[in-house]
Design an enzyme around this catalytic site. Structure first.
Site, PDB file in Angstrom:
ATOM      1  N   HIS A   1      43.785  41.654  36.006  1.00 18.40           N
ATOM      2  CA  HIS A   1      42.465  41.093  35.675  1.00 18.40           C
ATOM      3  C   HIS A   1      41.550  42.163  35.102  1.00 18.40           C
ATOM      4  O   HIS A   1      41.754  43.367  35.301  1.00 18.40           O
ATOM      5  CB  HIS A   1      41.810  40.474  36.929  1.00 18.40           C
ATOM      6  CG  HIS A   1      41.603  41.449  38.054  1.00 18.40           C
ATOM      7  ND1 HIS A   1      40.458  41.506  38.792  1.00 18.40           N
ATOM      8  CD2 HIS A   1      42.402  42.400  38.576  1.00 18.40           C
ATOM      9  CE1 HIS A   1      40.557  42.439  39.715  1.00 18.40           C
ATOM     10  NE2 HIS A   1      41.745  42.997  39.611  1.00 18.40           N
TER      11      HIS A   1
ATOM     12  N   HIS B   1      34.871  34.770  39.288  1.00 17.55           N
ATOM     13  CA  HIS B   1      35.868  35.736  38.803  1.00 17.55           C
ATOM     14  C   HIS B   1      37.225  35.044  38.716  1.00 17.55           C
ATOM     15  O   HIS B   1      37.538  34.163  39.521  1.00 17.55           O
ATOM     16  CB  HIS B   1      35.940  36.938  39.749  1.00 17.55           C
ATOM     17  CG  HIS B   1      36.767  38.066  39.189  1.00 17.55           C
ATOM     18  ND1 HIS B   1      36.375  38.798  38.086  1.00 17.55           N
ATOM     19  CD2 HIS B   1      37.956  38.579  39.584  1.00 17.55           C
ATOM     20  CE1 HIS B   1      37.306  39.709  37.835  1.00 17.55           C
ATOM     21  NE2 HIS B   1      38.270  39.597  38.728  1.00 17.55           N
TER      22      HIS B   1
ATOM     23  N   CYS C   1      36.399  39.004  32.611  1.00 17.76           N
ATOM     24  CA  CYS C   1      37.537  38.416  33.332  1.00 17.76           C
ATOM     25  C   CYS C   1      38.061  37.152  32.653  1.00 17.76           C
ATOM     26  O   CYS C   1      39.259  37.020  32.396  1.00 17.76           O
ATOM     27  CB  CYS C   1      37.158  38.155  34.787  1.00 17.76           C
ATOM     28  SG  CYS C   1      35.835  36.929  35.021  1.00 17.76           S
TER      29      CYS C   1
END
Length: 465
Positions: free
Chosen positions: A439, A427, A377
């Site tokens: 993402h 994240h 990520c």
């Protein structure tokens, strides 16, 4: 004549146990048991009670006066509850089995059912099943597929279970209990990967490092299988794969070419610098020799004249420099007083978002920073910013701490949204507008687009103007 019958010990709607109760034939005077067909078992099973007597005793008494009283009970037929996999076949081959337009080896090939891919049975013809899978309907030979309990057992392993949220906000808990702590919240219609279903709870994966439990009362669980591929679909897939291979090869060749040109440019610059230095040294030596000769030949008057001219030139140079400096200061003052055009910032944001979206579908790789070969990520967001001329930290926690914090209602395309687990950032996603983010999600889904609140946002940060 001996007549064989089967005693039914459960209903077709579900399993039941008959204890001292029997099913009475519906036709008066008939010497046959009811047929186990759709809608045939409608009589209340508690209509007659024979304490201490079982089904065998009932059959003996029922056929006692029948002309065909020589009856053999050959076993108990126990219809099972219809399985969700009852009408499927699953291929068990080294690579694939051909799907043909008719039941026979001479049938035209319509497509391929690859190993562990599934299809729906819609008919039989001897040693062949008529199936439907994906866009292909045709025939496969029975020896290359499995059905029934074997297919059901295999389906649990090769099928992909998906849970679709059917409530406004679904709580994802740490364990399978309503007393368990809540890890995150998921909105309605979001789809989650199901890892296991047990006792009214589904173990699901929300992100690569967020796994929890949801109640099956608030999700719809379905099983998806890899399906057949038509010849046209196969050709299109192979073309896409070849184009991707060629694109990757071209990128590698371009990178090698750029590196080679950079090395050549560096060598040429070094050589030019050495030549320039040699020429400068030579010119300085020649000039020094000339000046020395001129000084030796010049009279004192000439020397004074030269010094006078030199002084005048230095004065002129100073005055010119002062005029140019004053002009530059005036220009700078005027430029600072003119409002700046903010259109560049908008263009920069659009450039970043457009650049990031072209990598949707590429793989997720933990620790990776490659937009084509795989990134996690924070590696994804760092690489996108880097290629667009911005430098941000490598991991999600540092990215959240380094940027300018903004509220969710201040979000603009190109800003970063962060999510947490147990109070700690774990994240990051890039906001692309219209309440959506792009993402690097999981190893299974890769780089994808989601609603910005597919998990509860913990923080938003901007690195852009």
């Amino acid at each position: 004549m001996k007549k064989a019958v089967r005693a039914l010990t459960c209903s077709l709607a579900g399993v039941c146990v008959i204890t001292g109760s029997v099913i009475i034939p519906q036709a008066a005077g008939s010497n046959k048991l009811p047929t186990a067909g759709a809608g045939s078992l409608t009589t209340n099973v508690s209509a007659v009670h024979l304490p201490g007597a079982g089904v065998s005793q009932l059959l003996d008494e029922y056929y006692a006066d029948s002309p065909e009283s020589d009856v053999e009970v050959i076993g108990n037929l126990v219809p099972s509850v219809k399985s969700e996999y009852k009408d499927i076949v699953i291929a068990q081959v080294d690579n694939y089995v051909n799907i043909r337009d008719k039941a026979g080896e001479d049938g035209q090939v319509l497509g391929k059912l690859y190993n562990e891919s599934a299809a729906e049975i819609i008919g039989e013809d001897g040693e062949w099943y008529e199936i439907k899978s994906g866009t292909v309907t045709g025939y496969v030979k029975k020896e290359f597929v499995v059905v029934g309990s074997e297919a059901e057992e295999l389906a649990e392993r090769v099928g992909n279970k998906i849970a679709k949220v059917n409530t406004k906000t679904l709580k994802v808990r740490e364990s399978s209990s309503t007393d368990s702590s809540i890890l995150t919240l998921v909105p309605e219609d979001e789809e989650l990967e199901v890892l296991e279903v047990l006792n009214g709870w589904a173990k699901v994966s929300v992100d690569n490092d967020v796994v929890g439990f949801v109640s099956t009362d608030y999700v719809e669980v379905r099983t998806e299988f890899v399906q057949a591929e038509s010849l046209a679909e196969e050709a299109a897939r192979l073309q896409r794969e070849e184009e991707e291979r060629q694109r990757a090869q071209a990128e590698a060749e371009e990178a090698a070419r750029i590196a080679d040109e950079a090395a050549k440019a560096e060598a040429a610059a070094k050589e030019a610098a050495e030549k320039e230095k040699a020429a400068k040294d030579k010119a300085e030596k020649e000039k020094a020799a000339k000046e020395k000769a001129e000084k030796e030949q010049a009279a004192k008057a000439a020397k004074e004249k030269a010094e006078k001219e030199k002084a005048e030139k230095e004065k002129e140079a100073r005055e010119k420099a002062e005029r140019e400096n004053a002009k530059a200061q005036e220009t700078e003052k005027k430029e600072n007083s003119v409002p700046q055009d903010n259109g560049a910032a908008t263009g920069s944001r659009q450039k970043i978002v457009s650049y990031a979206l072209q990598f949707v579908g590429n793989p997720y790789v933990y620790g990776g920073t490659s937009l084509t070969n795989g990134a996690d990520c924070s590696g994804f967001t760092m690489a996108v910013y880097r290629d667009c001329g911005y430098s941000i930290p490598r991991d999600s926690r540092s990215q959240a701490a380094s940027g300018r914090e903004i509220s969710l209602d201040q979000l603009k395309p190109g800003d970063l949204i962060f999510y947490s687990k147990g109070g700690s950032i774990n994240h990051v996603a890039m906001y692309i507008g219209n309440n959506q983010v792009v993402h690097a999600s999981t190893a299974k889904t890769g780089i994808k687009i989601s609603n910005y609140n597919y998990r509860t946002p913990a923080k938003a940060v901007s690195y852009l103007d």
